[in-house]
Design a protein around this motif. Structure first.
Motif, PDB file in Angstrom:
ATOM      1  N   PHE A  14       0.510  -1.108   0.488  1.00 33.67           N
ATOM      2  CA  PHE A  14      -0.265  -0.005   0.082  1.00 33.67           C
ATOM      3  C   PHE A  14       1.173   1.081   0.284  1.00 33.67           C
ATOM      4  CE2 PHE A  14      -1.974   3.402   2.545  1.00 33.67           C
ATOM      5  CZ  PHE A  14      -2.835   3.900   2.001  1.00 33.67           C
ATOM      6  N   PHE A  15       2.137   1.284   0.593  1.00 39.01           N
ATOM      7  CA  PHE A  15       2.691   2.746   0.545  1.00 39.01           C
ATOM      8  C   PHE A  15       3.805   2.322  -0.357  1.00 39.01           C
ATOM      9  CE2 PHE A  15       1.789   2.360   5.429  1.00 39.01           C
ATOM     10  CZ  PHE A  15       1.343   3.728   5.819  1.00 39.01           C
ATOM     11  N   LEU A  16       4.065   1.430  -0.845  1.00 39.19           N
ATOM     12  CA  LEU A  16       4.777   1.735  -2.910  1.00 39.19           C
ATOM     13  C   LEU A  16       4.028   2.399  -3.114  1.00 39.19           C
ATOM     14  CD1 LEU A  16       7.290   0.808  -4.017  1.00 39.19           C
ATOM     15  CD2 LEU A  16       6.073  -0.997  -4.160  1.00 39.19           C
ATOM     16  N   VAL A  17       2.861   2.031  -3.308  1.00 38.94           N
ATOM     17  CA  VAL A  17       1.771   2.305  -4.374  1.00 38.94           C
ATOM     18  C   VAL A  17       1.303   3.443  -4.363  1.00 38.94           C
ATOM     19  CG1 VAL A  17      -0.929   2.415  -5.237  1.00 38.94           C
ATOM     20  CG2 VAL A  17       0.475   0.323  -5.076  1.00 38.94           C
ATOM     21  N   ALA A  18       1.373   4.070  -3.016  1.00 38.82           N
ATOM     22  CA  ALA A  18       1.035   5.667  -2.199  1.00 38.82           C
ATOM     23  C   ALA A  18       2.256   6.225  -2.747  1.00 38.82           C
ATOM     24  CB  ALA A  18       0.460   5.370  -1.229  1.00 38.82           C
ATOM     25  N   VAL A  19       3.442   6.015  -2.747  1.00 40.66           N
ATOM     26  CA  VAL A  19       4.795   6.827  -2.982  1.00 40.66           C
ATOM     27  C   VAL A  19       4.910   6.751  -4.361  1.00 40.66           C
ATOM     28  CG1 VAL A  19       7.003   6.947  -2.832  1.00 40.66           C
ATOM     29  CG2 VAL A  19       6.027   6.409  -0.874  1.00 40.66           C
ATOM     30  N   VAL A  20       4.278   5.970  -5.592  1.00 45.33           N
ATOM     31  CA  VAL A  20       4.471   5.496  -6.404  1.00 45.33           C
ATOM     32  C   VAL A  20       3.306   6.906  -7.304  1.00 45.33           C
ATOM     33  CG1 VAL A  20       4.031   4.623  -8.038  1.00 45.33           C
ATOM     34  CG2 VAL A  20       5.689   3.493  -6.766  1.00 45.33           C
ATOM     35  N   VAL A  21       2.357   6.890  -6.396  1.00 43.49           N
ATOM     36  CA  VAL A  21       1.512   7.452  -7.139  1.00 43.49           C
ATOM     37  C   VAL A  21       1.812   9.261  -6.738  1.00 43.49           C
ATOM     38  CG1 VAL A  21      -1.241   7.858  -6.539  1.00 43.49           C
ATOM     39  CG2 VAL A  21      -0.374   6.029  -6.803  1.00 43.49           C
ATOM     40  N   ALA A  22       2.009   9.098  -5.577  1.00 43.14           N
ATOM     41  CA  ALA A  22       2.615  10.691  -5.666  1.00 43.14           C
ATOM     42  C   ALA A  22       3.762  11.597  -6.630  1.00 43.14           C
ATOM     43  CB  ALA A  22       3.178  11.238  -3.936  1.00 43.14           C
ATOM     44  N   VAL A  23       4.860   9.976  -6.427  1.00 44.50           N
ATOM     45  CA  VAL A  23       6.027  10.499  -7.252  1.00 44.50           C
ATOM     46  C   VAL A  23       4.903  11.286  -8.989  1.00 44.50           C
ATOM     47  CG1 VAL A  23       8.187  10.152  -8.812  1.00 44.50           C
ATOM     48  CG2 VAL A  23       7.487   9.991  -5.853  1.00 44.50           C
ATOM     49  N   VAL A  24       4.227  10.708  -9.522  1.00 49.19           N
ATOM     50  CA  VAL A  24       3.939  10.915 -10.903  1.00 49.19           C
ATOM     51  C   VAL A  24       2.992  11.937 -10.736  1.00 49.19           C
ATOM     52  CG1 VAL A  24       1.578   9.836 -12.924  1.00 49.19           C
ATOM     53  CG2 VAL A  24       3.460   8.271 -11.232  1.00 49.19           C
ATOM     54  N   PHE A  25       1.974  12.471  -9.631  1.00 42.95           N
ATOM     55  CA  PHE A  25       1.144  13.754  -9.766  1.00 42.95           C
ATOM     56  C   PHE A  25       2.309  14.796  -9.130  1.00 42.95           C
ATOM     57  CE2 PHE A  25      -2.832  10.847  -9.717  1.00 42.95           C
ATOM     58  CZ  PHE A  25      -3.472  10.661 -10.294  1.00 42.95           C
ATOM     59  N   TYR A  26       2.783  14.412  -8.629  1.00 43.42           N
ATOM     60  CA  TYR A  26       3.268  15.624  -7.763  1.00 43.42           C
ATOM     61  C   TYR A  26       5.420  16.505  -8.365  1.00 43.42           C
ATOM     62  CZ  TYR A  26      -0.016  16.364  -4.713  1.00 43.42           C
ATOM     63  OH  TYR A  26      -1.183  16.337  -3.401  1.00 43.42           O
ATOM     64  N   VAL A  27       5.596  15.248  -9.268  1.00 37.75           N
ATOM     65  CA  VAL A  27       6.649  15.020 -10.139  1.00 37.75           C
ATOM     66  C   VAL A  27       6.390  15.328 -11.388  1.00 37.75           C
ATOM     67  CG1 VAL A  27       9.048  15.084 -10.057  1.00 37.75           C
ATOM     68  CG2 VAL A  27       7.959  14.775  -8.537  1.00 37.75           C
ATOM     69  N   ILE A  28       6.314  14.451 -11.659  1.00 40.30           N
ATOM     70  CA  ILE A  28       5.984  13.621 -12.941  1.00 40.30           C
ATOM     71  C   ILE A  28       5.388  14.686 -14.353  1.00 40.30           C
ATOM     72  CG2 ILE A  28       5.930  12.097 -15.210  1.00 40.30           C
ATOM     73  CD1 ILE A  28       8.123  11.522 -13.922  1.00 40.30           C
ATOM     74  N   VAL A  29       3.884  14.558 -13.647  1.00 35.20           N
ATOM     75  CA  VAL A  29       3.096  15.206 -14.458  1.00 35.20           C
ATOM     76  C   VAL A  29       3.467  16.663 -14.321  1.00 35.20           C
ATOM     77  CG1 VAL A  29       0.537  16.472 -14.158  1.00 35.20           C
ATOM     78  CG2 VAL A  29       0.621  13.662 -14.020  1.00 35.20           C
ATOM     79  N   PRO A  30       3.463  17.683 -13.226  1.00 29.50           N
ATOM     80  CA  PRO A  30       4.290  19.386 -13.764  1.00 29.50           C
ATOM     81  C   PRO A  30       5.144  19.469 -14.908  1.00 29.50           C
ATOM     82  CG  PRO A  30       3.609  18.966 -11.317  1.00 29.50           C
ATOM     83  CD  PRO A  30       3.386  17.412 -12.316  1.00 29.50           C
TER      84      PRO A  30
END
Length: 97
Positions: A14-30
């Motif tokens: 769960f925490f691994l998926v949460a970290v991956v989602v956070a990186v995608v939305f806050y780093v990759i998308v911008p």
């Protein structure tokens, strides 16, 4: 595996998926949006004067006057038209903010 081991694996996943989602939305998308937006429009604006031309240089006054009107002239102007003075002071206060 016991139930407790499965629970630990589930929490880690769960925490691994949460970290991956956070990186995608806050780093990759911008970063992706920034790269797709193209170059800055102000950089290619031809109306911005260049400082390389000699005509664009500032002229320094050599007659000894600082360019500011004297205090008595400002007071006379303020007494002559108080509405203009009030408008000017209100603009100064708005610019100060």
């Amino acid at each position: 595996m016991t139930a407790q081991e499965w629970m630990i694996v589930g929490v880690k996943a769960f925490f691994l998926v949460a970290v991956v989602v956070a990186v995608v939305f806050y780093v990759i998308v911008p970063l992706w949006r920034r790269l797709r937006s193209g170059p800055d429009a102000e950089m290619f604006n031809p109306t911005i004067p260049s400082l390389d031309d000699e005509a664009d240089e500032l002229e320094i006054p050599t007659d000894g006057k600082s360019g500011k009107p004297d205090r008595l002239a400002i007071i006379d102007q303020a007494k002559g038209d108080p509405r203009v003075t009030a408008t000017m002071v209100s603009r100064w206060l708005k610019q100060k903010d």
